[in-house]
Structure formats: C-alpha cells, structure tokens
Write a protein that holds these residues in place. Structure first.
Motif, PDB file in Angstrom:
ATOM      1  N   ARG A   1       0.826  -1.205   0.000  1.00 29.39           N
ATOM      2  CA  ARG A   1       0.000   0.000   0.000  1.00 29.39           C
ATOM      3  C   ARG A   1       0.862   1.257   0.000  1.00 29.39           C
ATOM      4  NH1 ARG A   1      -1.195   4.209   2.915  1.00 29.39           N
ATOM      5  NH2 ARG A   1       0.308   3.540   4.492  1.00 29.39           N
ATOM      6  N   TYR A   2       1.869   1.246   0.852  1.00 29.28           N
ATOM      7  CA  TYR A   2       2.675   2.446   1.078  1.00 29.28           C
ATOM      8  C   TYR A   2       3.490   2.827  -0.148  1.00 29.28           C
ATOM      9  CZ  TYR A   2       5.936   5.583   3.473  1.00 29.28           C
ATOM     10  OH  TYR A   2       6.682   6.671   3.867  1.00 29.28           O
ATOM     11  N   GLU A   3       4.061   1.828  -0.816  1.00 32.68           N
ATOM     12  CA  GLU A   3       4.881   2.147  -1.990  1.00 32.68           C
ATOM     13  C   GLU A   3       4.889   0.959  -2.947  1.00 32.68           C
ATOM     14  OE1 GLU A   3       8.364   5.024  -2.815  1.00 32.68           O
ATOM     15  OE2 GLU A   3       9.106   3.394  -1.543  1.00 32.68           O
ATOM     16  N   SER A   4       3.881   0.869  -3.764  1.00 35.94           N
ATOM     17  CA  SER A   4       3.771  -0.215  -4.733  1.00 35.94           C
ATOM     18  C   SER A   4       4.814  -0.054  -5.833  1.00 35.94           C
ATOM     19  CB  SER A   4       2.373  -0.224  -5.355  1.00 35.94           C
ATOM     20  OG  SER A   4       2.335  -1.046  -6.500  1.00 35.94           O
ATOM     21  N   ALA A   5       5.134  -1.187  -6.470  1.00 39.46           N
ATOM     22  CA  ALA A   5       6.028  -1.140  -7.630  1.00 39.46           C
ATOM     23  C   ALA A   5       5.298  -0.671  -8.882  1.00 39.46           C
ATOM     24  CB  ALA A   5       6.633  -2.516  -7.872  1.00 39.46           C
TER      25      ALA A   5
ATOM     26  N   ALA B   1      -0.658   4.377  -6.873  1.00 39.95           N
ATOM     27  CA  ALA B   1       0.141   4.810  -5.727  1.00 39.95           C
ATOM     28  C   ALA B   1      -0.551   5.932  -4.964  1.00 39.95           C
ATOM     29  CB  ALA B   1       1.522   5.264  -6.195  1.00 39.95           C
ATOM     30  N   ALA B   2      -1.216   6.846  -5.681  1.00 40.08           N
ATOM     31  CA  ALA B   2      -1.932   7.938  -5.025  1.00 40.08           C
ATOM     32  C   ALA B   2      -3.188   7.428  -4.337  1.00 40.08           C
ATOM     33  CB  ALA B   2      -2.290   9.013  -6.052  1.00 40.08           C
ATOM     34  N   GLY B   3      -3.914   6.531  -5.002  1.00 42.51           N
ATOM     35  CA  GLY B   3      -5.134   5.997  -4.401  1.00 42.51           C
ATOM     36  C   GLY B   3      -4.871   5.285  -3.089  1.00 42.51           C
ATOM     37  N   SER B   4      -3.741   4.590  -3.012  1.00 41.70           N
ATOM     38  CA  SER B   4      -3.416   3.853  -1.791  1.00 41.70           C
ATOM     39  C   SER B   4      -2.973   4.769  -0.656  1.00 41.70           C
ATOM     40  CB  SER B   4      -2.294   2.839  -2.082  1.00 41.70           C
ATOM     41  OG  SER B   4      -2.781   1.770  -2.864  1.00 41.70           O
ATOM     42  N   ARG B   5      -2.815   6.055  -0.945  1.00 46.98           N
ATOM     43  CA  ARG B   5      -2.498   7.025   0.122  1.00 46.98           C
ATOM     44  C   ARG B   5      -3.583   8.107   0.218  1.00 46.98           C
ATOM     45  NH1 ARG B   5       3.840   8.359   1.094  1.00 46.98           N
ATOM     46  NH2 ARG B   5       4.763   6.349   0.528  1.00 46.98           N
ATOM     47  N   ASP B   6      -4.776   7.784  -0.217  1.00 47.87           N
ATOM     48  CA  ASP B   6      -5.903   8.713  -0.127  1.00 47.87           C
ATOM     49  C   ASP B   6      -6.374   8.756   1.329  1.00 47.87           C
ATOM     50  OD1 ASP B   6      -8.353  10.051  -0.237  1.00 47.87           O
ATOM     51  OD2 ASP B   6      -8.813   9.286  -2.228  1.00 47.87           O
ATOM     52  N   ALA B   7      -6.265   9.930   1.954  1.00 45.91           N
ATOM     53  CA  ALA B   7      -6.586  10.061   3.379  1.00 45.91           C
ATOM     54  C   ALA B   7      -8.063   9.848   3.676  1.00 45.91           C
ATOM     55  CB  ALA B   7      -6.149  11.436   3.877  1.00 45.91           C
ATOM     56  N   THR B   8      -8.923   9.930   2.652  1.00 47.43           N
ATOM     57  CA  THR B   8     -10.345   9.668   2.893  1.00 47.43           C
ATOM     58  C   THR B   8     -10.621   8.177   3.036  1.00 47.43           C
ATOM     59  OG1 THR B   8     -10.937   9.514   0.541  1.00 47.43           O
ATOM     60  CG2 THR B   8     -10.914  11.717   1.534  1.00 47.43           C
ATOM     61  N   LYS B   9      -9.638   7.335   2.693  1.00 48.76           N
ATOM     62  CA  LYS B   9      -9.812   5.889   2.760  1.00 48.76           C
ATOM     63  C   LYS B   9      -8.866   5.230   3.761  1.00 48.76           C
ATOM     64  CE  LYS B   9     -12.903   5.952  -0.440  1.00 48.76           C
ATOM     65  NZ  LYS B   9     -14.314   5.634  -0.127  1.00 48.76           N
TER      66      LYS B   9
ATOM     67  N   VAL C   1     -10.807  -1.548   3.550  1.00 46.47           N
ATOM     68  CA  VAL C   1     -10.618  -0.886   2.257  1.00 46.47           C
ATOM     69  C   VAL C   1      -9.336  -1.452   1.661  1.00 46.47           C
ATOM     70  CG1 VAL C   1     -10.235   1.291   1.041  1.00 46.47           C
ATOM     71  CG2 VAL C   1     -11.752   1.214   3.036  1.00 46.47           C
ATOM     72  N   PRO C   2      -9.398  -2.139   0.540  1.00 43.24           N
ATOM     73  CA  PRO C   2      -8.191  -2.755  -0.025  1.00 43.24           C
ATOM     74  C   PRO C   2      -7.287  -1.720  -0.688  1.00 43.24           C
ATOM     75  CG  PRO C   2     -10.050  -3.143  -1.470  1.00 43.24           C
ATOM     76  CD  PRO C   2     -10.601  -2.469  -0.244  1.00 43.24           C
ATOM     77  N   HIS C   3      -5.992  -1.901  -0.550  1.00 47.84           N
ATOM     78  CA  HIS C   3      -5.047  -1.019  -1.224  1.00 47.84           C
ATOM     79  C   HIS C   3      -5.041  -1.313  -2.726  1.00 47.84           C
ATOM     80  CE1 HIS C   3      -2.118  -4.226  -1.890  1.00 47.84           C
ATOM     81  NE2 HIS C   3      -2.252  -4.599  -0.626  1.00 47.84           N
ATOM     82  N   LEU C   4      -4.343  -0.476  -3.467  1.00 48.52           N
ATOM     83  CA  LEU C   4      -4.278  -0.617  -4.923  1.00 48.52           C
ATOM     84  C   LEU C   4      -2.878  -1.000  -5.388  1.00 48.52           C
ATOM     85  CD1 LEU C   4      -6.408   2.503  -5.951  1.00 48.52           C
ATOM     86  CD2 LEU C   4      -7.144   0.130  -5.720  1.00 48.52           C
ATOM     87  N   GLY C   5      -2.090  -1.592  -4.483  1.00 48.20           N
ATOM     88  CA  GLY C   5      -0.723  -1.949  -4.828  1.00 48.20           C
ATOM     89  C   GLY C   5      -0.611  -2.882  -6.012  1.00 48.20           C
ATOM     90  N   PHE C   6      -1.635  -3.713  -6.236  1.00 46.08           N
ATOM     91  CA  PHE C   6      -1.640  -4.617  -7.381  1.00 46.08           C
ATOM     92  C   PHE C   6      -2.774  -4.279  -8.343  1.00 46.08           C
ATOM     93  CE2 PHE C   6       0.412  -7.342  -4.094  1.00 46.08           C
ATOM     94  CZ  PHE C   6       1.632  -7.498  -4.730  1.00 46.08           C
ATOM     95  N   GLY C   7      -3.286  -3.044  -8.256  1.00 47.50           N
ATOM     96  CA  GLY C   7      -4.409  -2.675  -9.103  1.00 47.50           C
ATOM     97  C   GLY C   7      -5.704  -3.272  -8.590  1.00 47.50           C
ATOM     98  N   GLN C   8      -6.681  -3.325  -9.467  1.00 43.93           N
ATOM     99  CA  GLN C   8      -7.987  -3.890  -9.141  1.00 43.93           C
ATOM    100  C   GLN C   8      -8.740  -4.076 -10.444  1.00 43.93           C
ATOM    101  OE1 GLN C   8     -11.566  -2.402  -6.399  1.00 43.93           O
ATOM    102  NE2 GLN C   8      -9.663  -2.469  -5.223  1.00 43.93           N
ATOM    103  N   GLY C   9      -9.830  -4.825 -10.403  1.00 40.28           N
ATOM    104  CA  GLY C   9     -10.620  -5.034 -11.609  1.00 40.28           C
ATOM    105  C   GLY C   9     -10.053  -6.134 -12.484  1.00 40.28           C
ATOM    106  N   ILE C  10     -10.448  -6.157 -13.756  1.00 44.49           N
ATOM    107  CA  ILE C  10     -10.066  -7.271 -14.623  1.00 44.49           C
ATOM    108  C   ILE C  10      -8.569  -7.304 -14.882  1.00 44.49           C
ATOM    109  CG2 ILE C  10     -12.335  -7.262 -15.744  1.00 44.49           C
ATOM    110  CD1 ILE C  10     -10.968  -6.075 -18.232  1.00 44.49           C
ATOM    111  N   HIS C  11      -7.904  -6.155 -14.727  1.00 45.91           N
ATOM    112  CA  HIS C  11      -6.464  -6.112 -14.966  1.00 45.91           C
ATOM    113  C   HIS C  11      -5.656  -6.147 -13.670  1.00 45.91           C
ATOM    114  CE1 HIS C  11      -6.389  -5.671 -19.303  1.00 45.91           C
ATOM    115  NE2 HIS C  11      -7.382  -4.817 -19.208  1.00 45.91           N
ATOM    116  N   ALA C  12      -6.285  -6.533 -12.573  1.00 45.81           N
ATOM    117  CA  ALA C  12      -5.525  -6.689 -11.332  1.00 45.81           C
ATOM    118  C   ALA C  12      -4.365  -7.641 -11.583  1.00 45.81           C
ATOM    119  CB  ALA C  12      -6.430  -7.238 -10.232  1.00 45.81           C
ATOM    120  N   CYS C  13      -3.251  -7.379 -10.946  1.00 52.01           N
ATOM    121  CA  CYS C  13      -2.010  -8.098 -11.228  1.00 52.01           C
ATOM    122  C   CYS C  13      -2.181  -9.607 -11.125  1.00 52.01           C
ATOM    123  CB  CYS C  13      -0.929  -7.636 -10.265  1.00 52.01           C
ATOM    124  SG  CYS C  13       0.646  -8.479 -10.481  1.00 52.01           S
ATOM    125  N   LEU C  14      -2.001 -10.293 -12.251  1.00 52.08           N
ATOM    126  CA  LEU C  14      -2.137 -11.744 -12.296  1.00 52.08           C
ATOM    127  C   LEU C  14      -1.152 -12.421 -11.352  1.00 52.08           C
ATOM    128  CD1 LEU C  14      -3.275 -14.327 -13.703  1.00 52.08           C
ATOM    129  CD2 LEU C  14      -1.435 -14.056 -15.378  1.00 52.08           C
TER     130      LEU C  14
END
Length: 734
Positions: free
Chosen positions: A283-287, A317-325, A340-353
């Motif tokens: 969450r803090y610093e995704s690749a 990277a910005a979404g995972s540091r959104d202070a509202t979440k 609330v899940p982080h976005l370090g691996f994305g989300q949706g159909i293209h979430a990191c395989l």
C-alpha cells in the motif's frame, strides 16, 4: 473541454523523490491535472480510480502497452506478438485469454513452489553472505524473480539471465542492468520466442508441473480457446512484469523496514508478521505507479469532464495514500485494517495476475535474508538511495546492504523439490461393447501396482490418441484393477467421443489421470437418483453402494427413447420396484417440480447427472422449492446461467459461531473485513483467487472465473469478493 488546473510545483511528476507530494497536491484539485510525464490527465483519488478500473468498457486498456517503434516493429512482426501481454487487451479477448491462467496462480496452488523458491534464494545468498555487504538489486533482487518466473512458466531457470536480457528490449532505456544495443536485444528477443515455441511443442506431448503445460491442459479440455500464437504471447509479458515488479518491491520494502530497526524487527517475527508487513508496504509504496487508460466515450470522472479519445493515468500509488480511505496514509502501520483494499496490485479485470506469486516470493525473500544476514542494515542513509525515473513502474536503482559476515557452511541446505511430472497412469483397452447403438462401454486395465481406490461418483480424465483430455464417470466396481466407462457418441461434440467410437480398439494403450471425485454420496435417510441418458454412468456404482449400505433409494431414469437409454433393461431386471423409466417420446416431458413435492420429508438428497438442460431445470426447480441444499449434480461443462439477483444472506463464522448479515448491495468480503477478518483481496472481480475462503456448510453461488469446474462442484471454497449463496446461509472457516 475544460482546461485542467496546473499543479503549483514547477515540474510535477518528474522527481521520483517527491512523487508522493506531487500526487497529494494533485488530489486536492477540483479536476484531474494534465501531466507531461504521463502524457495524460492524472487521476489520484481512490474512488475515481476504482470507478475507472471497474468500467473497462469506458476506460480501455489499449494504451497500457506501447507499440514497438520502427525498424524493430518490422523485424518482430509475425514472430513476436504485438500485444505481448494481457495488460493492453480489452474484452472479450482479455477474459478469454486470462481464463487460461487464472486457476494456475491461485495462492493455495502456488504454495507447492515454496521449497524450490527458498532453495534458490539460499543459493544466491551463498554467493555473498561471507562478504558482509552487497548491492541487493544485482546480486539477489533481480536474479531470483527471474529464476522463479522462468521455472514457473516451464523454462530452464539456469537460462534466466539470458531471458532477462532478452526481455530488456521492452524496457528500452530504462533497462540499465543488461548491456546491449536495441538491435542486439531484439535479436535476443526473437531467440527467446523461438525457445518458448520449442518448449510449447515439447509440453504439448510431455506435460509437466508448469504454466505452459497448464495452458495446454486448459486448451485440450475445451475450457479455453486460443491459438498457438496467442499462447506464445502470454509468457514474455508475464515474465517481464513478474520479475521487474518483484525486484523493485523487495528493494523498496527493505529500505523502509531497515530505516527503522524496531520496524524491521517487528516485521520479521514470523511468517505471519512478514505477510502483514508486506501488505502495508504494497500500500505504502507499490512497484506500480499506475496505468494509462483510453477514454472511449464522453464521461465525467469525479469533477473532470472527459472526452472520448483522451487518456487518463490512474495512479494506484496515489489511491493507496488517499486520506479519505486510509488513516495516516503517509505512515507505515502493520496493524492496518484492510476493510478498504489497497491498490498496490491494481484492481478489476487487470488486477495483477502474479500478485499471489509476488506475495509468496517476497515473504520467502524476507525470511531468507533475515535468517542468513545477521545484524542486517542499510549500507547508506535512506535519503541517499536513488529511485528510478518516474514511469508506470516505481523502483530503486539499487539497495546497498551490510551485515555481520557469515560462513556459507553455517547454513543447512533446504531440499530442492523436483518438478513433478503430470503424466497419467497407463491403461490398456481390455474390452469394448456397444450398450446401445450410440453408447460404447470400454473396460480399461491399468498398469498400476495395485487396484485403484475410488468411491462412487468418481471420474477419470482419459487422454485420447490425439493428446486431448476428456472426463468420463466410472461405472464399474471400486477396488479393482479394471475401470469401466461408457461413452456416448456426440456428433456435435468436440470430437473426443467420435474418436473413441471410431478409432479406439481392444489392445490400444491410453492413459488416465485420477480418479477424482466431486460427486460423493452424503449420509442420507433416502436417496433419489435422477439420470438423463448417459448420465446413468456415475449413478450405477452409487446404486450399488446404496444397496450395500441399506439406504432406501429410487432411480428416475429420463431419456428420449428407451432403446437409447444405456443399462435400462439390466436395471429394471435387477431392481424392478426401484426404477422409474420415463421415455419422453412415449410419455412427454417430465415435471421436475414433482421431485420436490414427493421427496420424503426426512433427510434426503437428489443426485443427478445428465445433459445440461436437465441439470439446469433441476437447479431452477430446486431453487423455486428452496431445496438447493438437497440437490447434488455431476457436470463436466459449466452451466451458462444468469446469477440469481442479490438477496440478503447470513454468513456464520465457523470458529466463533458469530453470524453476520450480508445485504443485497454488499459483498461477503466487505462484510467480513468490516468485522476484522482481514481477508486479502486484489481484483475484487473473482479473477485472482486471493480472497478464497473455505466453506464448511451451505452451497455457494460461484461467480468467479478462477475456480475450476471441479472445484466449483466440490463447493469446498468460494471467492468472497463476488460469490454469494444458492440458499440463505453459509458457514465459513473463519
């Protein structure tokens, strides 16, 4: 079009050291600002990123993968797939191709690689452990993921350095680790694709425990349709993304952990603490800084009006540091709740395989480095560490480390797990006979050392002479060295049954895999068997078992023409009072609702096998009579159906006994995580397998695309992000 607001800083999104400050400033603006760095509007708020990720029809992934420039495009044309990764594909092609690999990357299935990965990590550490210092990127962080992803795909892991150099072509100037001109790397890339094609051809006939073999199995079973060229396209992109992100994650993660010795010690208590720490690091610093999307229609995203043809850059990277979440988003907190899940691996159909593989690999890496490198510390102040240029990916140029030197001989080598062959059990066709004009019975004699143990309801995968696999229920007796199957000739099928009828003869050698069973009998006070034509085969041993155990039973045998209903006369002679035969050309269509109206009130189950039309009708009828839990069906192809509308269900936590209510507009995952279950998730669309939970009672309504058909029918697990319940309640192993 409204002109987007500028950022106040001079050159935003250019300096990797202040990237998160730029993103935080952008998040305060009313509209998404335009960035020259990303050549797009930059979307930084969590809810807007989520909206776009789950609306792929509006936000196309086409620009996520750039095109190869001339003259290399012409050199690679027809040899290297131009869209060589799933990241740049839209539906329907994306889901069709990703379906070939989803089940392979489920977390519990990848666990079999743990010992092999651990040994490879230790072997790399052996090379520098006595030095007391290293630059981790080149000595460990890059070579290990390359070895792992090559091995998992099915390539020779000893050639991983060559594979990495070839994949460096796609990175262009950002590849600072593999020397060579673009022309030299293009030649390596062509050689790599030729090598993969050779391995693909080998695995077509000699299956192993690897991804290439897995995709061949999926293709042979008919579960996935793809060309050889499409299959080739799956591997280079996956290997590039898999090793690059993992190498960056371990370097960035360790840099943050080692910057605070207490934080490092807290993360390294055990495997659980490592997993928790890694999740917060993701969450803090995704690749992955983010991904570009093409707007396909005029749409409003947050406060920004977007026109068709524009591009947006979704900054995970910005979404995972959104202070509202996320509370205190710029702090590292290992006790964070993942409601609330982080976005370090994305989300949706293209979430990191490869997210499940990355989680496994990094946990092993942390453990090995902690065990092997005592008094581990940064070799330079954190402030002096250099990040790579700002782009879709985020990483460090290198990570200098120091520790107390240790002799190599002080470690005990872990056992290397050999690759397990997926070859089947040889069988010989001992006899064959026509049961009806279009049903042939084969007796298969195994060459196993003893009789194969199986229970009524089991089936085998039969490998046909052309290499394809077909599933057939066993209809003989368990505990014998001979197996019996019956095959209906289907002129409109995929050719397997026709091949068996026309080409398989007595004395032919075949092979089987299994037996396997997701159709086992439950203890019952009464059993009703419902067979549709060839669907009688798995029910024959069940009838024998019911007779042996003294369980009352009846058989409803449905078919079009009595002459084409296999084994019907034998059954009527043996059990005249238990068999109810219903040929539709004589008696019309059977009213399935009568089954539930006539079923005894005591504990009773209905076991059914037959054509999809019959099974679908039974499921719909059982649902109307709230008897879903009484119906058990045998399927070898998935039912194409519309899911039931969401309704309120109860979910009981099996370990505590606490019952939670899931409303129709909530997911099981969200409700469980609000209660502190902290179930990990990535895609939230049922494609990654991360949120899998074991089912103790109840029948899930599976809405995922990651469980195999057999796993769905077994109903032992479910994906909590999308799946629900076919009845009113579930009991989960939580």
């Amino acid at each position: 079009m409204t002109v987007s607001q500028p950022l106040q800083s001079g050159c935003p999104f250019l300096n990797p050291q202040r990237l998160f400050r730029d993103l935080a400033e952008a998040r305060t603006l009313a509209e998404a600002p335009f960035s020259d760095t990303f050549e797009s509007r930059v979307v930084t708020r969590y809810d807007e990123i989520i909206q776009a990720l789950h609306d792929p029809a509006t936000f196309s992934s086409q620009p996520a993968v750039g095109t190869v420039p001339s003259p290399w495009r012409e050199q690679l044309e027809g040899k290297v797939p131009s869209r060589g990764t799933l990241l740049g594909l839209d539906n329907p092609d994306h889901d069709r191709l990703r379906a070939s690999v989803n089940t392979f990357f489920m977390p519990r299935k990848l666990a079999r690689y743990e010992s092999w990965i651990r040994e490879q990590a230790n072997l790399l550490v052996d090379d520098f452990v006595a030095d007391g210092h290293t630059k981790l990127k080149l000595s460990f962080a890059l070579p290990l993921p390359l070895k792992v992803i090559a091995h998992v795909v099915g390539l020779d892991s000893d050639r991983s350095e060559w594979i990495g150099a070839a994949l460096g072509f796609f990175m262009g100037p950002r590849d600072i680790y593999h020397p060579g001109t673009p022309d030299e790397k293009a030649k390596l890339l062509l050689d790599l694709h030729d090598y993969i094609l050779e391995v693909m051809e080998e695995r077509k006939h000699d299956r192993r425990d690897d991804l290439i073999s897995h995709i061949w199995n999926e293709r042979d079973s008919g579960a996935v349709e793809m060309t050889d060229f499409e299959m080739l396209s799956m591997f280079p992109g996956l290997m590039l993304a898999g090793h690059e992100t993992s190498s960056n994650l371990i370097c960035m993660g360790l840099s943050h952990l080692l910057a605070d010795p207490e934080r490092y010690a807290g993360a390294q208590r055990d495997d659980d603490s490592r997993a928790e720490a890694l999740e917060e690091i993701f969450r803090y610093e995704s690749a992955i800084t983010g991904m570009k999307r093409l707007v396909t229609r005029d749409v409003t995203l947050g406060g920004t009006e977007l026109k068709a043809g524009e591009t947006v850059f979704l900054t995970y990277a910005a979404g995972s540091r959104d202070a509202t979440k996320f509370g205190n988003p710029d702090d590292i907190d290992f006790n964070r709740n993942w409601a609330v899940p982080h976005l370090g691996f994305g989300q949706g159909i293209h979430a990191c395989l490869g997210a499940p593989l990355a989680r496994l690999l990094l946990r092993i890496e942390l453990a090995v480095l902690h065990d092997r490198l005592p008094d581990l510390r940064l070799g330079a102040p954190y402030e002096e560490l250099e990040y790579t240029v700002v782009s879709e990916g985020r990483g460090m140029v290198d990570l200098p480390l120091e520790w107390k030197p240790v002799s190599v001989t002080e470690r005990t080598q872990a056992a290397v797990v050999d690759r397990v062959s997926a070859a089947g059990i040889p069988v010989t066709v001992k006899s064959r006979r026509l049961v009806t004009a279009d049903v042939v019975e084969l007796t298969l004699e195994t060459q196993a050392s003893g009789p194969l143990d199986w229970e009524p309801g089991a089936h085998v995968d039969l490998e046909l002479p052309d290499g394809s696999l077909r599933q057939y229920s066993l209809c003989g007796q368990s505990g014998e060295s001979e197996l019996r199957i019956a095959v209906l000739k289907e002129d409109r099928g995929r050719g397997g049954s026709k091949l068996i009828h026309e080409q398989v003869s007595v004395g032919d050698g075949l092979s089987i895999r299994g037996p396997r069973n997701h159709f086992r009998l439950k203890p019952a006070q009464f059993l009703l068997f419902v067979a549709g034509g060839i669907g009688i085969t798995p029910l024959l041993p069940m009838i024998d078992e019911a007779e042996r155990s003294g369980t009352p039973w009846r058989l409803l045998f449905l078919g079009r023409d009595r002459k084409r209903m296999p084994y019907v006369e034998d059954l009527v002679r043996s059990y005249p009072s238990n068999i109810y035969v219903w040929p539709s050309i004589e008696r019309g269509r059977y009213n399935l609702d009568e089954i539930w109206q006539k079923l005894p009130a005591e504990e009773a189950y209905v076991y059914a096998c037959g054509p999809d039309e019959l099974l679908a009708g039974l499921e719909d009828s059982a649902n109307r009579h709230e008897a879903d839990f009484k119906l058990v069906v045998e399927r070898f192809t998935a039912r194409k159906l519309e899911h039931q509308p969401n309704r309120r269900i109860d979910v009981t936590l099996g370990r505590s006994g606490k019952t939670l209510t899931v409303e129709d507009d909530e997911s099981v995952l969200d409700v469980l995580n609000r209660e502190g279950a902290n179930i990990l998730s990535t895609c939230r669309e049922g494609t990654c397998g991360t949120c899998e939970v074991r089912v103790l009672d109840g029948v899930p309504e599976h809405r995922d695309s990651v469980l195999s058909l057999e796993e769905r029918l077994a109903n032992q697990t479910m994906m909590t992000c999308v799946s629900r319940c076919r009845g009113r309640s579930l009991v989960l192993d939580l």
